[in-house]
Design an enzyme around this catalytic site. Structure first.
Site, mmCIF file in Angstrom:
data_model
loop_
_atom_site.group_PDB
_atom_site.id
_atom_site.type_symbol
_atom_site.label_atom_id
_atom_site.label_comp_id
_atom_site.label_asym_id
_atom_site.label_seq_id
_atom_site.Cartn_x
_atom_site.Cartn_y
_atom_site.Cartn_z
ATOM 1 N N GLN B 126 0.835 -1.195 0.000
ATOM 2 C CA GLN B 126 0.000 0.000 0.000
ATOM 3 C C GLN B 126 0.876 1.253 0.000
ATOM 4 O O GLN B 126 1.562 1.532 0.984
ATOM 5 C CB GLN B 126 -0.874 -0.025 1.265
ATOM 6 N N GLY B 127 0.870 1.984 -1.092
ATOM 7 C CA GLY B 127 1.723 3.169 -1.208
ATOM 8 C C GLY B 127 0.950 4.449 -0.973
ATOM 9 O O GLY B 127 0.611 5.156 -1.934
ATOM 10 N N TYR B 128 0.676 4.730 0.274
ATOM 11 C CA TYR B 128 -0.052 5.959 0.635
ATOM 12 C C TYR B 128 0.895 6.992 1.243
ATOM 13 O O TYR B 128 1.129 8.048 0.688
ATOM 14 C CB TYR B 128 -1.157 5.647 1.661
ATOM 15 N N SER B 129 1.437 6.648 2.445
ATOM 16 C CA SER B 129 2.191 7.633 3.232
ATOM 17 C C SER B 129 3.444 8.093 2.504
ATOM 18 O O SER B 129 4.091 7.334 1.773
ATOM 19 C CB SER B 129 2.604 7.024 4.566
ATOM 20 N N SER B 161 4.675 -1.157 4.140
ATOM 21 C CA SER B 161 4.862 -2.500 4.692
ATOM 22 C C SER B 161 4.987 -3.521 3.573
ATOM 23 O O SER B 161 4.245 -3.454 2.586
ATOM 24 C CB SER B 161 3.679 -2.887 5.581
ATOM 25 N N GLU B 247 -9.048 -1.197 5.577
ATOM 26 C CA GLU B 247 -7.853 -1.378 6.400
ATOM 27 C C GLU B 247 -8.237 -1.318 7.868
ATOM 28 O O GLU B 247 -7.846 -2.150 8.670
ATOM 29 C CB GLU B 247 -6.809 -0.309 6.091
HETATM 30 C C1 LIG Z 1 3.152 -0.553 11.626
HETATM 31 C C2 LIG Z 1 2.846 0.436 10.553
HETATM 32 C C3 LIG Z 1 2.565 0.008 9.267
HETATM 33 C C4 LIG Z 1 2.305 0.944 8.248
HETATM 34 N N1 LIG Z 1 2.076 0.484 6.972
HETATM 35 C C5 LIG Z 1 1.861 1.385 5.970
HETATM 36 C C6 LIG Z 1 1.693 0.954 4.609
HETATM 37 O O1 LIG Z 1 1.765 -0.237 4.313
HETATM 38 N N2 LIG Z 1 1.473 1.875 3.658
HETATM 39 C C7 LIG Z 1 1.394 3.214 3.945
HETATM 40 O O2 LIG Z 1 1.172 4.001 3.043
HETATM 41 N N3 LIG Z 1 1.569 3.661 5.216
HETATM 42 C C8 LIG Z 1 1.823 2.792 6.238
HETATM 43 N N4 LIG Z 1 2.030 3.252 7.533
HETATM 44 C C9 LIG Z 1 2.066 4.689 7.770
HETATM 45 C C10 LIG Z 1 0.955 5.211 8.649
HETATM 46 O O3 LIG Z 1 -0.235 5.291 7.953
HETATM 47 C C11 LIG Z 1 1.401 6.582 9.201
HETATM 48 O O4 LIG Z 1 2.509 6.354 10.042
HETATM 49 C C12 LIG Z 1 0.341 7.274 10.005
HETATM 50 O O5 LIG Z 1 -0.726 7.642 9.213
HETATM 51 C C13 LIG Z 1 0.889 8.518 10.726
HETATM 52 O O6 LIG Z 1 1.585 9.359 9.863
HETATM 53 P P1 LIG Z 1 3.066 9.852 10.209
HETATM 54 O O7 LIG Z 1 3.879 8.666 10.522
HETATM 55 O O8 LIG Z 1 3.527 10.747 9.146
HETATM 56 O O9 LIG Z 1 2.909 10.675 11.564
HETATM 57 P P2 LIG Z 1 2.431 12.183 11.687
HETATM 58 O O10 LIG Z 1 1.220 12.376 10.887
HETATM 59 O O11 LIG Z 1 3.594 13.068 11.474
HETATM 60 O O12 LIG Z 1 2.006 12.199 13.218
HETATM 61 C C14 LIG Z 1 2.896 12.515 14.279
HETATM 62 C C15 LIG Z 1 2.045 12.767 15.508
HETATM 63 O O13 LIG Z 1 1.196 13.891 15.291
HETATM 64 C C16 LIG Z 1 -0.143 13.569 15.549
HETATM 65 N N5 LIG Z 1 -1.033 14.342 14.679
HETATM 66 C C17 LIG Z 1 -0.881 14.601 13.354
HETATM 67 N N6 LIG Z 1 -1.912 15.328 12.902
HETATM 68 C C18 LIG Z 1 -2.743 15.532 13.947
HETATM 69 C C19 LIG Z 1 -3.994 16.209 14.120
HETATM 70 N N7 LIG Z 1 -4.599 16.797 13.117
HETATM 71 N N8 LIG Z 1 -4.558 16.203 15.353
HETATM 72 C C20 LIG Z 1 -3.950 15.584 16.392
HETATM 73 N N9 LIG Z 1 -2.775 14.943 16.289
HETATM 74 C C21 LIG Z 1 -2.179 14.909 15.080
HETATM 75 C C22 LIG Z 1 -0.216 12.083 15.290
HETATM 76 O O14 LIG Z 1 -1.305 11.499 15.968
HETATM 77 C C23 LIG Z 1 1.124 11.612 15.834
HETATM 78 O O15 LIG Z 1 1.039 11.450 17.212
HETATM 79 C C24 LIG Z 1 2.304 2.324 8.547
HETATM 80 C C25 LIG Z 1 2.609 2.763 9.857
HETATM 81 C C26 LIG Z 1 2.883 1.835 10.858
HETATM 82 C C27 LIG Z 1 3.223 2.345 12.232
#
Ligand SMILES: Cc1cc2nc3c(=O)[nH]c(=O)nc-3n(C[C@H](O)[C@H](O)[C@H](O)COP(=O)(O)OP(=O)(O)OC[C@H]3O[C@@H](n4cnc5c(N)ncnc54)[C@H](O)[C@@H]3O)c2cc1C
Lengths: 362, 398
Positions: B126-129, B161, B247
């Site tokens: 899944q290529g989102y983030s 992942s 998901e």
């Molecule tokens: C185990 C695991 C598997 C994953 N697998 C995939 C995958 O296969 N494909 C993919 O695309 N992504 C994947 N991800 C990515 C995941 O979707 C992101 O890590 C997640 O959405 C958070 O984004 P970020 O890491 O950029 O953190 P950030 O968005 O930078 O968040 C940092 C902190 O800020 C807080 N925050 C941010 N915005 C707000 C707001 N508006 N209000 C309150 N708090 C806020 C967050 O809650 C967090 O505590 C995976 C992540 C994990 C941990």
């Protein structure tokens, strides 16, 4: 009334923190982890040169003759840097154990610890937790049996071990009949192993060592609590810094109330724990009667808040907090390992109740 | 209130149970490497044949072709749980992409991808983030420029992942750079071996480069026909949210099986000669967790009822991911405590319990608290969509 650190103590903290930041930055901790090295002698020797490894050792034996509060502050700085070094065992627990047991032999060991020449491992788990049928027996001349989760033993020169509840022994690390097997834990920054002994000749046996054991546990628990507290400080500092930098939705995440509150809750837990630790260490030095209770409560409480701090700090970082590259996990795992090393929170609280006569059977 | 599933369903349950009894030994080991992959394909094929996998997917797309029936799905999950068996597949393809394709894909896309994905022949990631776009996913920057019949993709994904083991990626790209952020995104399917795609593994905090590995995926002038879009151009956000919904459903997994495993551990593990289960303190913690597990189990039945009636479960549905992920984390915390000083053993070391399952599960649960929308974002959703509270005001521009 003056409850706080002295100028000298503030200076001590700053000195050790700066020293570790320079000599053992987290990049070095990582290198050691990659090399599966939990006993880098260079770090231990450098601590000796800095004059902190003998912090609790009397001045006439080459130490600085300071108090447990001072030693706890060093331990906290070491936890803050996640440094793999036998300070808790060699500089806190062993010197405290030797206080009531002093002989010319222990004085010599202490002098060599203070200079950074030798270090000690410690095998005392069975005093408070027996698993895997472990336990050491003494037949009047030699030692046999098994000790689990010995700390800092694999790369030490000597090992202090408990035989039952009121006997201690010192053995050489290279003595014949001793097998030391590293036990790998999640935490790459603390050395743990099992010891298998078969007719091992001790260097020294200390009978009626109940008082020494009790003191080494109290001091060890306070020292370990300090280490965990330092690790918590490090995780919170990194979380606050990250929250002030990372942007999502066109603003720094620290401007979201959700993230602010996470950080605020972390320090709200941390700060009283710091005060608790100071008092517990102060008790050990000046109100020994209260010390066992304070030691149990302090370690139990700090272990509990630390689990939460470790989890929430990781969450503040989002996905990057879950990577190896980010380093945060070094503290996360150090905290996790410390939680049960000298008794888990439940058993410590039970002990606290017993000490106060509150463990009343139904 | 009627909690019986009824005879027809109990007959189905017996069928599933019989299948599992007979074929349990065919289940592959965890993971996607080498031999495990071959075994997985065989195992999934066997399941489809017996109607316990891809059950409601039409036969023309490679499924078993039964009528959609939520209760049957639940029964299959329950029985696999009971047998202690994973479905055996990374979730991205079967649980996220396939439902999305069935809802939004073209006939050709369904023909081409659904069957092979369900059979384990095609593994997806899944290529989102992106580095700058996690919680604020819609701000993503990976671009796709039109060039004749093709798109040319440039940019970077992160936290992907199992990208290192995947054959395909479903990826969000910005096709309309001038449009507002939510309407400029498209949802594209790409083979991972397309020239210009580079994968860099990222070690996770558990040191893992294995089955739960993270990766960065780089795109440099990656060319793909425009027909590889799912849905319409610029509608990727809507489609992506279908996937996210699926998901979050897969992240909702019930903690009952994990709790059973903990109970077993607590009966076995002794300290000072006493089994952990005999400690009133640990037992109370266990019972508290069991209370939470039961609440979430019956809550699941309530959500299921809403789905059967095609009603929205409202706020009751929105809380599930938040609660279940934390519950999993807390269950492993008790397991680790019960093992005491040995609870930290790891990496196949002597005396390690349960193959260090609990440390792995603890760290993985923490990952799930963050992944798929963090706990904080879930709470925003609950408060805003569930309770109708206003959004956090935008900061004053300086
Ligand atoms: C185990 C695991 C598997 C994953 N697998 C995939 C995958 O296969 N494909 C993919 O695309 N992504 C994947 N991800 C990515 C995941 O979707 C992101 O890590 C997640 O959405 C958070 O984004 P970020 O890491 O950029 O953190 P950030 O968005 O930078 O968040 C940092 C902190 O800020 C807080 N925050 C941010 N915005 C707000 C707001 N508006 N209000 C309150 N708090 C806020 C967050 O809650 C967090 O505590 C995976 C992540 C994990 C941990």
């Amino acid at each position: 009334m003056d409850f706080g650190l002295s100028e000298d103590q503030e200076l001590l903290v700053e000195t050790v923190r700066n020293f570790l930041a320079e000599k053992v930055p987290i990049t070095r901790v990582r290198e050691l982890r990659d090399a599966a090295n939990t006993g880098d002698r260079a770090i231990w020797q450098a601590l000796g040169e800095l004059g902190v490894s003998g912090i609790l050792i009397p001045e006439q034996d080459g130490g600085s003759g300071l108090n447990l509060l001072d030693a706890a502050l060093v331990s906290q700085a070491i936890g803050h840097a996640a440094t793999p070094t036998p300070f808790l065992t060699s500089s806190i627990m062993v010197p405290i154990a030797f206080r009531p047991l002093a002989t010319s032999q222990t004085d010599t060991w202490l002098r060599r610890i203070a200079s950074g020449e030798i270090c000690f491992g410690l095998a005392i788990t069975e005093i408070f937790s027996v698993r895997e049928e472990a336990g050491i027996t003494f037949d009047g001349s030699t030692l046999s049996g098994k000790a689990m989760m010995a700390i800092d033993a694999s790369q030490a020169d000597f090992i202090l071990l408990a035989i039952g509840q009121d006997r201690l022994a010192v053995i050489r690390r290279d003595v014949s009949g001793l097998e030391v097997n590293r036990l790998v834990t999640i935490d790459a920054t603390r050395d743990t192993s099992e010891l298998l002994l078969e007719n091992v000749e001790p260097e020294a046996i200390f009978e009626n060592a109940g008082e020494a054991i009790s003191a080494l546990l109290d001091a060890g628990r306070i020292g370990l609590a300090a280490d965990t507290l330092g690790a918590c400080e490090a995780m919170i500092e990194q979380s606050v810094a990250y929250a002030g930098e990372r942007k999502q939705f066109d603003r720094v995440i620290g401007s979201f109330q959700a993230v602010k509150h996470m950080c605020a809750e972390l320090v709200a837990e941390l700060e009283p724990a710091r005060s608790l630790l100071w008092y517990a260490a102060h008790c050990f030095d000046t109100v020994p009667k209260e010390s066992p209770l304070m030691a149990c409560h302090t370690l139990a409480h700090i272990s509990e808040i630390a689990r939460e701090i470790a989890s929430v700090s990781t969450q503040v970082h989002g996905g990057i907090g879950w990577t190896d590259e980010q380093n945060l996990h070094f503290w996360f795992k150090r905290i996790g390992n410390a939680r049960h090393l000298l008794g888990g929170p439940e058993s410590l609280r039970n002990r606290a109740a017993e000490i106060q006569g509150l463990a009343i059977a139904s | 209130m009627d909690l019986e599933y009824g005879e027809r369903y109990e007959a189905f349950r017996r069928e599933v149970r019989t299948f599992l009894d007979e074929h349990k030994q065919d289940a592959p080991p965890a993971g996607l490497s080498g031999g495990a992959r071959k075994q997985l394909i065989r195992w999934l094929g066997l399941q489809i044949e017996h109607g316990v996998w891809a059950r409601t997917i039409p036969q023309e797309y490679g499924g078993y072709g039964a009528e959609p029936d939520l209760l049957e799905t639940v029964i299959m999950d329950e029985e696999f749980n009971r047998a202690g068996l994973q479905r055996g597949m990374n979730a991205q393809g079967p649980s996220m992409l396939v439902p999305t394709l069935l809802e939004h894909g073209t006939e050709e896309q369904k023909q081409r991808w659904v069957g092979p994905t369900m059979r384990g022949e095609v593994i997806w990631c899944q290529g989102y983030s992106e580095p700058g776009s996690g919680s604020d996913l819609a701000s993503l920057q990976t671009s796709a420029h039109e060039d004749g019949d093709d798109f040319v993709i440039n940019g970077q994904k992160i936290w992907t992942s199992t990208a290192d083991k995947a054959d395909m990626i479903f990826v969000l790209v910005r096709t309309e750079p001038d449009a507002k952020k939510h309407v400029g995104i498209s949802y594209v399917l790409l083979p991972m071996n397309t020239p210009g795609i580079e994968i860099q593994p990222l070690r996770t905090m558990s040191g893992d480069l294995g089955d739960n590995s993270f990766n960065q995926v780089f795109f440099t002038d990656v060319r793909t026909p425009q027909t590889n879009i799912v849905g319409k151009r610029g509608e990727g956000w809507k489609i992506a949210n279908t996937t996210l919904k699926h998901e979050r459903n897969t992240l909702n997994s019930n903690a009952e099986g994990t709790l059973l495993r903990l109970i077993k551990l607590m009966k076995q593990e002794t300290v000072n000669g006493v089994p952990a289960i005999a400690s009133p303190v640990y037992r109370d913690r266990l019972m508290r967790l069991q209370g939470r597990v039961l609440a979430m189990k019956y809550h699941g039945m309530r959500i299921l009822t809403s789905s059967l009636k095609r009603e929205s479960a409202g706020v009751a549905g929105l809380i599930v991911k938040l609660q279940n992920c934390q519950l999993h984390f807390d269950i492993s915390a008790l397991a680790i405590d019960v093992m005491g000083e040995l609870g930290v053993l790891y990496d196949h070391t002597k005396y390690e319990r349960d193959e260090a399952y609990w440390q792995t599960h603890s760290i993985f649960s923490l990952g799930l608290i963050i992944g798929g929308g963090t706990a904080q974002i879930q709470k925003n959703i609950i408060a805003e969509r569930g309770l109708g509270l206003p959004r956090e005001p935008k900061p004053a521009t300086r």
